[in-house]
Motif scaffolding. Sequence first.
Motif, PDB file in Angstrom:
ATOM      1  N   LEU A  84      38.789  42.724  36.838  1.00  0.00           N
ATOM      2  CA  LEU A  84      39.953  43.340  36.364  1.00  0.00           C
ATOM      3  C   LEU A  84      40.975  42.796  35.466  1.00  0.00           C
ATOM      4  N   GLU A  85      40.935  41.510  35.308  1.00  0.00           N
ATOM      5  CA  GLU A  85      41.722  41.061  34.245  1.00  0.00           C
ATOM      6  C   GLU A  85      41.172  40.974  32.791  1.00  0.00           C
ATOM      7  N   ASP A 103      36.944  62.390  32.621  1.00  0.00           N
ATOM      8  CA  ASP A 103      38.327  62.507  32.881  1.00  0.00           C
ATOM      9  C   ASP A 103      38.729  61.606  34.203  1.00  0.00           C
ATOM     10  N   PRO A 104      39.612  61.199  34.007  1.00  0.00           N
ATOM     11  CA  PRO A 104      40.152  60.174  35.273  1.00  0.00           C
ATOM     12  C   PRO A 104      40.393  61.070  36.487  1.00  0.00           C
ATOM     13  N   GLU A 152      40.899  50.479  26.723  1.00  0.00           N
ATOM     14  CA  GLU A 152      40.484  52.012  27.117  1.00  0.00           C
ATOM     15  C   GLU A 152      39.905  51.820  28.664  1.00  0.00           C
ATOM     16  N   ASP A 153      39.284  51.069  28.965  1.00  0.00           N
ATOM     17  CA  ASP A 153      39.060  50.896  30.612  1.00  0.00           C
ATOM     18  C   ASP A 153      40.348  50.735  31.427  1.00  0.00           C
ATOM     19  N   ALA A 154      41.163  49.811  30.800  1.00  0.00           N
ATOM     20  CA  ALA A 154      42.395  49.526  31.609  1.00  0.00           C
ATOM     21  C   ALA A 154      43.459  50.959  31.761  1.00  0.00           C
ATOM     22  N   GLU A 155      43.473  51.813  30.558  1.00  0.00           N
ATOM     23  CA  GLU A 155      44.125  52.869  30.750  1.00  0.00           C
ATOM     24  C   GLU A 155      43.711  53.914  31.607  1.00  0.00           C
ATOM     25  N   HIS A 156      42.276  53.938  31.584  1.00  0.00           N
ATOM     26  CA  HIS A 156      41.366  55.012  32.484  1.00  0.00           C
ATOM     27  C   HIS A 156      41.939  54.656  33.953  1.00  0.00           C
ATOM     28  N   PHE A 157      41.960  53.360  34.418  1.00  0.00           N
ATOM     29  CA  PHE A 157      42.314  52.944  35.584  1.00  0.00           C
ATOM     30  C   PHE A 157      43.452  53.250  35.959  1.00  0.00           C
ATOM     31  N   SER A 175      39.591  49.444  42.632  1.00  0.00           N
ATOM     32  CA  SER A 175      39.229  48.574  41.526  1.00  0.00           C
ATOM     33  C   SER A 175      38.766  49.227  40.346  1.00  0.00           C
ATOM     34  N   SER A 176      38.381  48.376  39.259  1.00  0.00           N
ATOM     35  CA  SER A 176      37.468  48.809  38.070  1.00  0.00           C
ATOM     36  C   SER A 176      36.532  47.817  37.632  1.00  0.00           C
ATOM     37  N   LEU A 177      35.341  48.398  37.369  1.00  0.00           N
ATOM     38  CA  LEU A 177      34.581  47.125  36.827  1.00  0.00           C
ATOM     39  C   LEU A 177      34.427  47.470  35.313  1.00  0.00           C
ATOM     40  N   GLY A 178      35.260  48.213  34.577  1.00  0.00           N
ATOM     41  CA  GLY A 178      35.107  48.168  33.245  1.00  0.00           C
ATOM     42  C   GLY A 178      33.682  48.808  32.670  1.00  0.00           C
TER      43      GLY A 178
END
Length: 423
Positions: free
Chosen positions: A227-228, A139-140, A233-238, A167-170
């Motif tokens: 990040l780009e 869960d975020p 799914e990973d973008a929505e989580h971040f 940031s996010s590493l996906g």
Amino acid sequence: MSEPKLKAPRGTFDVLGEQAAARTALEARARAILEGAGYERIETPAFEATELFQRGVGESTDIVRKEMFTFEDAAGRSLTLRPEGTAPVCRAYVEHGMHKRRQPVKLWYLSSFFRHERAQAGRYRQFWQVGAEALGSEDPAVDAESITLLATLLREMDVRDVRLRVSSLGGAEARSEYRERLQEHLRANEASLSDDVRSRIDVNPLRAFDSDHPGTVRVMEDAPRLLEHLSEEDAEHFAEVRALLDAANVPYEVDSTLVRGLDYYTRTVFEFTSDALGAQSGVGGGGRYDRLVEQLGGPATPGMGWAAGIERILLAGEVPEVGQPTSYAPLELFLALERTDGETRRRAFVLLQEARSAGLKAQMDLGGRSLKGQLGHASALGARYVAILGSDGATFRDMQGGGQEQIATDAVVHAVLRGLHDL
């Protein structure tokens, strides 16, 4: 002729008098914040099997390659003084079957760690960290709660000039595709890179972002950013993590060059820095590690956590006053969600911060349970009151007295305080 005076080894130090008092006060603040949020204390051994860090932290990291204190015991087994806390906590999670407990399992520690690196202000070869780990939920809100708890500790310790980068590493697939793009970029500019970065193009190219070598810095200015290249799914989580931080009024900046120094991170990563510390400005940080438990032989288990340096916090903050030991009340408020949509969760997250700011021991559901499951979890935690957040206000339950009423969401904290006052 007298024997020469013995001194503590280079990079270590003695904790005396007022320093010990300041550390005790910091520990009391950390305990109040983290145990109030449902984290329980864990302590792991000072040394572990060397393989734990090779498999968990990553053989290409500076920690494993250069910084670990490793030795053989009398039986010829390779042991290492723990250089960090997450891998040992995950080992304990697997060894003690914690996946059978209610998830997420939330743990915190305050321990000494060991790294063979150049000693400098606030950085020693034996050092202390406070850390928190939440295992068993993707869960975020787990990510946002984790970041918010460290932000609260730094604020209460009056750490100066704090900045938060996120940031996010996906996930694994996006990271693999990105890794190939980055390797192509590095190879095309190999002549300008430092020897260290050049040697790690194949094994750990992301570490190039941490280099301070002038040529490498110039090359990385034009490097592709992970990040780009996140999956949807990973973008929505971040995005949801950022929305929750916004809702809780936690200021941050998105930094696409933030990669952290350990191989186990996935998705969310973050770091708190203090400009009061100069060039070595890191105070604490962490991120999500959704594959680490599985890599250590356990079941697939998402995880999120952080660690912050005790010496760094005290150096950048105000020395706290030492008072009486804090007493800890049982859980006073549990926030359950009638629906699990993003808007309801954000309202619950804001209410959670308000409750904790008012001094309440409060938690919210972080395990994606049904409403029935959430109420069972609240009962298992011994919650005094439960607020079930719906689209129109909240259902407020007295779990001991048995009463129930419909109230406005912004009246929940006051209702708990009034109820506790009337006891």
